[in-house]
Design a protein around this motif. Structure first.
Motif, PDB file in Angstrom:
ATOM      1  N   UNK A 191      34.931  57.652  16.100  1.00  0.00           N
ATOM      2  CA  UNK A 191      34.143  57.667  14.862  1.00  0.00           C
ATOM      3  C   UNK A 191      33.905  56.232  14.410  1.00  0.00           C
ATOM      4  N   UNK A 192      32.697  55.977  13.922  1.00  0.00           N
ATOM      5  CA  UNK A 192      32.302  54.608  13.578  1.00  0.00           C
ATOM      6  C   UNK A 192      31.805  54.561  12.135  1.00  0.00           C
ATOM      7  N   UNK A 193      32.275  53.559  11.405  1.00  0.00           N
ATOM      8  CA  UNK A 193      31.673  53.174  10.120  1.00  0.00           C
ATOM      9  C   UNK A 193      30.995  51.836  10.362  1.00  0.00           C
ATOM     10  N   UNK A 194      29.667  51.848  10.382  1.00  0.00           N
ATOM     11  CA  UNK A 194      28.901  50.624  10.598  1.00  0.00           C
ATOM     12  C   UNK A 194      28.625  49.944   9.268  1.00  0.00           C
ATOM     13  N   UNK A 195      28.924  48.650   9.193  1.00  0.00           N
ATOM     14  CA  UNK A 195      28.596  47.850   8.014  1.00  0.00           C
ATOM     15  C   UNK A 195      27.399  46.993   8.386  1.00  0.00           C
ATOM     16  N   UNK A 196      26.235  47.371   7.887  1.00  0.00           N
ATOM     17  CA  UNK A 196      24.975  46.731   8.270  1.00  0.00           C
ATOM     18  C   UNK A 196      24.625  45.639   7.276  1.00  0.00           C
ATOM     19  N   UNK A 197      24.467  44.421   7.778  1.00  0.00           N
ATOM     20  CA  UNK A 197      24.143  43.273   6.937  1.00  0.00           C
ATOM     21  C   UNK A 197      23.052  42.446   7.595  1.00  0.00           C
ATOM     22  N   UNK A 198      22.357  41.629   6.814  1.00  0.00           N
ATOM     23  CA  UNK A 198      21.354  40.714   7.355  1.00  0.00           C
ATOM     24  C   UNK A 198      20.256  41.434   8.113  1.00  0.00           C
TER      25      UNK A 198
ATOM     26  N   UNK B 193      45.094  54.757  14.865  1.00  0.00           N
ATOM     27  CA  UNK B 193      44.792  53.358  14.588  1.00  0.00           C
ATOM     28  C   UNK B 193      43.350  53.144  14.159  1.00  0.00           C
ATOM     29  N   UNK B 194      43.178  52.146  13.289  1.00  0.00           N
ATOM     30  CA  UNK B 194      41.852  51.774  12.804  1.00  0.00           C
ATOM     31  C   UNK B 194      41.561  50.363  13.317  1.00  0.00           C
TER      32      UNK B 194
ATOM     33  N   UNK C 257      29.795  50.518  21.943  1.00  0.00           N
ATOM     34  CA  UNK C 257      30.821  50.908  22.912  1.00  0.00           C
ATOM     35  C   UNK C 257      31.750  51.948  22.295  1.00  0.00           C
ATOM     36  N   UNK C 258      32.188  51.695  21.065  1.00  0.00           N
ATOM     37  CA  UNK C 258      33.071  52.652  20.390  1.00  0.00           C
ATOM     38  C   UNK C 258      32.421  54.008  20.239  1.00  0.00           C
ATOM     39  N   UNK C 259      31.164  54.022  19.824  1.00  0.00           N
ATOM     40  CA  UNK C 259      30.446  55.287  19.660  1.00  0.00           C
ATOM     41  C   UNK C 259      30.321  56.014  20.995  1.00  0.00           C
TER      42      UNK C 259
ATOM     43  N   UNK D 195      41.222  54.645  19.460  1.00  0.00           N
ATOM     44  CA  UNK D 195      41.040  54.456  18.018  1.00  0.00           C
ATOM     45  C   UNK D 195      40.647  55.746  17.315  1.00  0.00           C
ATOM     46  N   UNK D 196      41.138  55.916  16.111  1.00  0.00           N
ATOM     47  CA  UNK D 196      40.726  57.040  15.269  1.00  0.00           C
ATOM     48  C   UNK D 196      39.450  56.696  14.512  1.00  0.00           C
ATOM     49  N   UNK D 197      39.280  55.410  14.196  1.00  0.00           N
ATOM     50  CA  UNK D 197      38.083  54.958  13.491  1.00  0.00           C
ATOM     51  C   UNK D 197      37.825  53.500  13.841  1.00  0.00           C
ATOM     52  N   UNK D 198      36.555  53.162  14.070  1.00  0.00           N
ATOM     53  CA  UNK D 198      36.132  51.771  14.267  1.00  0.00           C
ATOM     54  C   UNK D 198      35.252  51.383  13.092  1.00  0.00           C
ATOM     55  N   UNK D 199      35.645  50.332  12.373  1.00  0.00           N
ATOM     56  CA  UNK D 199      34.839  49.787  11.284  1.00  0.00           C
ATOM     57  C   UNK D 199      34.217  48.496  11.810  1.00  0.00           C
ATOM     58  N   UNK D 200      32.901  48.485  11.970  1.00  0.00           N
ATOM     59  CA  UNK D 200      32.268  47.395  12.710  1.00  0.00           C
ATOM     60  C   UNK D 200      30.946  46.975  12.098  1.00  0.00           C
ATOM     61  N   UNK D 201      30.656  45.680  12.236  1.00  0.00           N
ATOM     62  CA  UNK D 201      29.307  45.194  11.935  1.00  0.00           C
ATOM     63  C   UNK D 201      28.405  45.566  13.113  1.00  0.00           C
ATOM     64  N   UNK D 202      27.115  45.222  13.011  1.00  0.00           N
ATOM     65  CA  UNK D 202      26.151  45.590  14.045  1.00  0.00           C
ATOM     66  C   UNK D 202      26.330  44.691  15.262  1.00  0.00           C
TER      67      UNK D 202
END
Length: 480
Positions: free
Chosen positions: A227-234, A130-131, A220-222, A207-214
Motif C-alpha cells: 500500500x502506498x501513500x504518495x506525497x505529490x509536490x512540485x 513496518x512503514x 516499485x512498491x505499488x 512493508x505494510x505501507x510505503x510513504x513516498x514522494x513521486x
C-alpha cells in the motif's frame, strides 16, 4: 530486474559528444550507432516494444530487426503507429492536456498489453510489517522537506507501534545528511536503509505501507503490492504518473500552481506547496490508512484546512481513476470518468464500456453513486459535445473570414483566445495556441486549426447523429 535476461545500454550522451569532439572521426557516432543496432538485432527478437513516444526512440525502433513492432517507429522516414492508442500517445505527449489518462494505461493500450493487475494482492497485509519512508526524488522540488518529515515521524513513532524505515540510495548520502542528523539528535529510533535499487525489492515487499514522494520507489512498491501513500509536490502530475494500482492514496496540494512544469523553476518565491505539509495530520493519515478508515482520512484532511486534498485510486473497468476522500463524489467527478470512457470507446469500438458496466464497477469499489446519476451525467457530457460541435462550425467560419480580410493583431489574439476555449473542451486534449507578433506568422497555425476543426466535425457528426445545415455544409466544404 530478474525478468530481463539481457540489458543493452544505449550510449546517447557519448554519441552526442563524439559528434562535436575535434579528435573524433567525423562518422564515429554513425558507426557506433550501427554497431549498437546490429548488436540488438542479432538476437532475432520476435517482438519489440517502444514505451516512449519521442522521435529518437521511434527512429531507433525502426532500425531494429524484429518480426513484430509495438508502439511508434519509423519506416522509410514515415512514422508508423501500431494502433489508435499508439497514435494517441504520440499526440497526447506533445499537447497540453485537460482530460488525462494515467500514462500506464495509455502505454498498456498502445502496446496491446492486457490488464494483469491483481487488486486482491493489496489486501493480503498480514505477513507485512513496518512503514517505509522515501523522502528524496530526482527533482528537489518533489522532495519531502526535512522539518515536515521529522514532525511526521515524531508523531508516528509515538502512535504507531511498528518499525519505521527511512530509504535512500548510494550516492544520496549528502542529501540525506540533514534528515539523518535530525533523527539522531531526537533519538526517534527510525532505521535508515541505504539500498541500491536492485537490493531494495526483498526489503520493500515486506512493508505494510510505503510513504513516498513521486519517484521510482513509489512505483516499485505499488508493483510489489505494498500500500502506498504518495506525497505529490512540485511537478508531480498525479493525473498522469500517480501511483497506479487501485486502493492507494495520493496527498496533493490544491494550489493553482500545482503541478508546476518540469522544465521551469517554481514561479513563487518559495515552494508554497511544501509550506502546508502538517506532520501531525500526515501521521494521523498514516494511522488511519493502516486501520482502513477512509472516512476518517477524509475528515482529517478536511478539518486541517491546509491547502491539501487526499485521493484514493480505483480501477474502473480497466481505467485508472483517482477520487477525493475529503468530499463526496460530485457530478464533475462522474463526468470526468464518462469522458474518459467515451474516448476509450472511440478507440476500442469492438470492446466498448457501457454505462451499466461502469455502474457495476462503482458498486464493486464501494463508490456512492446511483445508476440514475451516471445516466443523467452521460446526457450532460453528450450535450456538451453537441455544443462543442456547434462552436466548431462558428470558429471554422471565422477562420475563413480571416483568410479574406486583413485583421489587426488585437482582433487575431481575441479570436485565438476564443479558439482556445473551444479546444480545451474538445476530444480530451488541447493543442498549444501560440500568438506571434506578426499576423502573417499566425496563418499557418490557423490552417492547422482549420484542419483540426474539420476533423473534429467529421468525427463527431455521426457519433451525435447531427446533420449539417446548408450554411454549415458551405463552410466545411470551402477551402480556406
Amino acid at each position: 530486474f530478474n525478468e530481463f535476461k539481457k540489458i543493452f545500454y544505449f550510449p546517447r550522451v557519448a554519441l552526442q559528444k563524439s559528434m562535436g569532439e575535434k579528435n573524433a572521426h567525423l562518422f564515429s557516432a554513425h558507426y557506433n550507432l550501427i554497431d549498437f543496432v546490429n548488436e540488438v538485432s542479432k538476437e532475432s527478437y520476435d517482438f519489440s516494444y517502444n514505451l516512449t513516444p519521442n522521435k529518437l526512440s521511434a527512429l531507433l525502433h525502426g532500425q531494429l530487426d524484429s518480426k513484430y513492432k509495438k508502439g511508434v517507429f519509423f519506416k522509410a522516414g514515415i512514422p508508423q503507429f501500431t494502433n489508435s492508442w499508439s497514435r494517441f500517445y504520440n499526440d497526447y505527449q506533445t499537447t497540453k492536456k485537460t482530460e488525462l489518462f494515467n500514462n500506464t494505461d495509455i502505454i498498456r493500450w498502445s502496446l496491446d498489453l492486457k490488464d494483469q493487475r491483481d487488486e486482491n494482492k493489496k489486501l493480503e497485509t498480514k505477513a507485512r510489517s513496518g512503514i517505509f519512508f522515501q523522502v528524496l526524488s530526482s527533482d528537489v522540488r518533489k522532495n519531502w522537506p526535512v522539518a515536515s518529515f521529522i514532525e511526521t515521524v515524531t508523531y508516528a513513532a509515538a502512535k504507531i507501534k511498528r518499525p519505521l524505515y527511512l530509504l535512500y540510495g548510494p550516492g544520496e548520502e549528502s542529501l540525506m545528511q540533514p534528515y539523518l542528523a535530525e533523527l539522531q539528535m531526537r533519538k526517534l529510533g527510525i532505521i535508515p536503509l541505504c539500498l541500491s535499487f536492485s537490493d531494495l525489492e526483498k526489503d520493500l515487499e515486506k512493508a505494510e505501507l510505503l510513504v513516498s514522494v513521486d519517484t521510482s520507489i513509489k512505483h516499485l512498491g505499488a508493483h510489489l503490492g505494498v500500500r502506498v501513500l504518495e506525497i505529490a509536490l512540485g511537478p508531480a502530475d498525479t493525473r498522469v504518473t500517480g501511483v497506479y494500482p487501485a486502493f492507494n492514496y495520493i496527498l496533493q496540494p490544491t494550489l493553482n500552481c500545482f503541478p508546476c512544469r518540469h522544465s521551469s523553476s517554481c514561479e513563487k518565491s518559495h515552494f508554497e506547496c511544501k509550506d502546508h505539509l502538517n506532520g501531525q495530520i500526515l501521521a494521523e493519515i498514516i494511522l488511519n490508512i493502516l486501520e482502513n478508515k477512509d472516512e476518517s482520512i477524509g475528515k482529517i484532511v478536511r478539518s486541517g484546512k491546509n491547502n491539501f486534498s487526499i485521493q484514493k485510486t480505483y480501477n474502473l473497468q480497466g481505467i485508472w481513476v483517482s477520487l477525493n476522500l475529503d468530499r463526496p463524489m460530485t457530478a464533475e467527478d462522474i463526468q470526468k470518468i464518462i469522458r474518459k470512457i467515451n474516448l476509450y470507446n472511440e478507440m476500442e469500438p469492438e470492446d466498448p464500456i457501457s454505462m451499466d458496466s461502469l455502474y457495476q464497477a462503482c458498486q464493486k469499489n464501494n463508490l456512492e453513486v446511483e445508476k440514475h446519476e451516471i445516466e443523467a451525467n452521460f446526457k450532460v457530457v453528450s450535450l456538451n459535445s453537441k455544443n462543442q460541435l456547434d462552436q466548431a462550425y462558428g470558429l471554422l467560419k471565422q477562420i475563413k473570414q480571416f483568410s479574406r480580410i486583413k485583421k489587426d493583431a488585437s482582433e487575431l489574439k481575441s479570436f485565438l483566445k476564443l479558439a482556445k476555449t473551444w479546444n480545451q473542451g474538445s476530444h480530451g486534449y488541447v493543442y498549444q495556441l501560440p500568438v506571434a507578433n506578426k499576423i502573417e506568422d499566425n496563418f499557418m497555425f490557423l490552417r492547422s486549426l482549420q484542419m483540426r476543426l474539420n476533423q473534429f466535425i467529421e468525427e463527431n457528426e455521426n457519433k451525435h447523429h447531427v446533420s449539417r445545415s446548408a450554411s454549415q455544409r458551405e463552410v466545411t466544404n470551402e477551402e480556406g
